[in-house]
Design a protein around this motif. Structure first.
Motif, PDB file in Angstrom:
ATOM      1  N   VAL A   5     -68.355 -37.799  98.715  1.00  0.00           N
ATOM      2  CA  VAL A   5     -67.188 -38.622  98.999  1.00  0.00           C
ATOM      3  C   VAL A   5     -66.727 -38.277 100.407  1.00  0.00           C
ATOM      4  O   VAL A   5     -66.322 -37.151 100.674  1.00  0.00           O
ATOM      5  CB  VAL A   5     -66.056 -38.376  97.976  1.00  0.00           C
ATOM      6  N   PHE A   6     -66.819 -39.252 101.295  1.00  0.00           N
ATOM      7  CA  PHE A   6     -66.390 -39.053 102.674  1.00  0.00           C
ATOM      8  C   PHE A   6     -64.908 -39.374 102.775  1.00  0.00           C
ATOM      9  O   PHE A   6     -64.472 -40.474 102.431  1.00  0.00           O
ATOM     10  CB  PHE A   6     -67.207 -39.938 103.623  1.00  0.00           C
ATOM     11  N   PRO A  67     -62.079 -43.903 101.763  1.00  0.00           N
ATOM     12  CA  PRO A  67     -63.224 -43.152 101.245  1.00  0.00           C
ATOM     13  C   PRO A  67     -64.484 -44.018 101.144  1.00  0.00           C
ATOM     14  O   PRO A  67     -64.402 -45.200 100.826  1.00  0.00           O
ATOM     15  CB  PRO A  67     -62.753 -42.725  99.857  1.00  0.00           C
ATOM     16  N   GLN A  68     -65.627 -43.411 101.435  1.00  0.00           N
ATOM     17  CA  GLN A  68     -66.946 -44.011 101.248  1.00  0.00           C
ATOM     18  C   GLN A  68     -67.711 -43.091 100.316  1.00  0.00           C
ATOM     19  O   GLN A  68     -67.633 -41.869 100.440  1.00  0.00           O
ATOM     20  CB  GLN A  68     -67.690 -44.154 102.580  1.00  0.00           C
ATOM     21  N   ASP A  78     -67.344 -48.449  98.674  1.00  0.00           N
ATOM     22  CA  ASP A  78     -66.072 -48.007  99.222  1.00  0.00           C
ATOM     23  C   ASP A  78     -65.028 -47.993  98.107  1.00  0.00           C
ATOM     24  O   ASP A  78     -65.362 -48.121  96.925  1.00  0.00           O
ATOM     25  CB  ASP A  78     -65.645 -48.913 100.375  1.00  0.00           C
ATOM     26  N   TYR A  79     -63.773 -47.864  98.481  1.00  0.00           N
ATOM     27  CA  TYR A  79     -62.718 -47.794  97.469  1.00  0.00           C
ATOM     28  C   TYR A  79     -62.653 -49.059  96.627  1.00  0.00           C
ATOM     29  O   TYR A  79     -62.506 -48.987  95.408  1.00  0.00           O
ATOM     30  CB  TYR A  79     -61.349 -47.529  98.103  1.00  0.00           C
ATOM     31  N   ASP A  80     -62.766 -50.223  97.258  1.00  0.00           N
ATOM     32  CA  ASP A  80     -62.627 -51.475  96.514  1.00  0.00           C
ATOM     33  C   ASP A  80     -63.714 -51.625  95.450  1.00  0.00           C
ATOM     34  O   ASP A  80     -63.430 -52.019  94.312  1.00  0.00           O
ATOM     35  CB  ASP A  80     -62.637 -52.678  97.459  1.00  0.00           C
ATOM     36  N   THR A  81     -64.964 -51.298  95.801  1.00  0.00           N
ATOM     37  CA  THR A  81     -66.034 -51.409  94.807  1.00  0.00           C
ATOM     38  C   THR A  81     -65.900 -50.320  93.747  1.00  0.00           C
ATOM     39  O   THR A  81     -66.214 -50.548  92.585  1.00  0.00           O
ATOM     40  CB  THR A  81     -67.426 -51.375  95.462  1.00  0.00           C
ATOM     41  N   PHE A  82     -65.412 -49.150  94.137  1.00  0.00           N
ATOM     42  CA  PHE A  82     -65.138 -48.088  93.166  1.00  0.00           C
ATOM     43  C   PHE A  82     -64.067 -48.546  92.180  1.00  0.00           C
ATOM     44  O   PHE A  82     -64.204 -48.381  90.966  1.00  0.00           O
ATOM     45  CB  PHE A  82     -64.690 -46.810  93.881  1.00  0.00           C
TER      46      PHE A  82
END
Length: 120
Positions: A5-6, A67-68, A78-82
Motif C-alpha cells: 500500500v503506497f 493510496p495505490q 486505487d482507493y475508488d476501486t478498493f
C-alpha cells in the motif's frame, strides 16, 4: 505474496489521509498482511508507484495519488476501486488473494459454483 500500500505520510490533503486510513484499517480488520510504503519520504517508492500504475488508471495529469495498492508487482487499484470491491464483498479477489474459508467472499464463490453445477 505481499500486498503493498503506497501512502503519503505527510499529505496536506485531509481526503487523502482519510482514504489511506480507510484502506489500512480495513486490511487490518481482515488480518491481511500488507506493507506500507511511504512516497513522501522515499523517492524510490514514489517513482516505483508512478511507473507501475497502468497508463489507463492514471489521472489526466498523469500523477497517481495515494493510496495505490499492489500485490507484489501486480497493480490492484486505487482507493475508488478498493472501495467498490469493499462494497461488493470482493476485496480478496481485488487483492488477488484467496478468500479465507467462512468469509462472505468465499461463501459467494461457493454459491456461484453450486449454481453453475446445477445449471449443467
Amino acid at each position: 505474496m505481499v500486498i503493498k500500500v503506497f501512502l503519503a505520510s505527510s499529505s496536506g490533503s485531509t481526503a487523502i489521509k482519510k482514504k489511506q486510513q480507510d484502506v489500512v484499517a480495513f486490511l487490518e480488520a481482515l488480518k491481511v498482511d500488507y506493507t506500507e510504503l511511504d512516497i513522501a519520504c522515499n523517492e524510490q517508492n514514489r517513482m516505483w508507484m508512478r511507473e507501475n500504475v497502468p497508463e489507463e488508471k492514471k489521472p489526466s495529469n498523469g500523477i497517481p495519488l495515494p493510496p495505490q495498492i499492489f500485490n507484489e508487482e501486480s497493480y490492484c487499484g486505487d482507493y475508488d476501486t478498493f472501495f467498490d470491491a469493499k462494497e461488493e464483498n470482493s476485496v480478496y479477489s481485488f487483492l488477488g488473494l484467496p478468500p479465507p474459508p467462512g468469509s462472505k467472499e468465499a461463501q459467494q464463490e461457493e454459491e456461484e459454483e453450486q449454481a453453475e453445477e446445477e445449471a449443467e
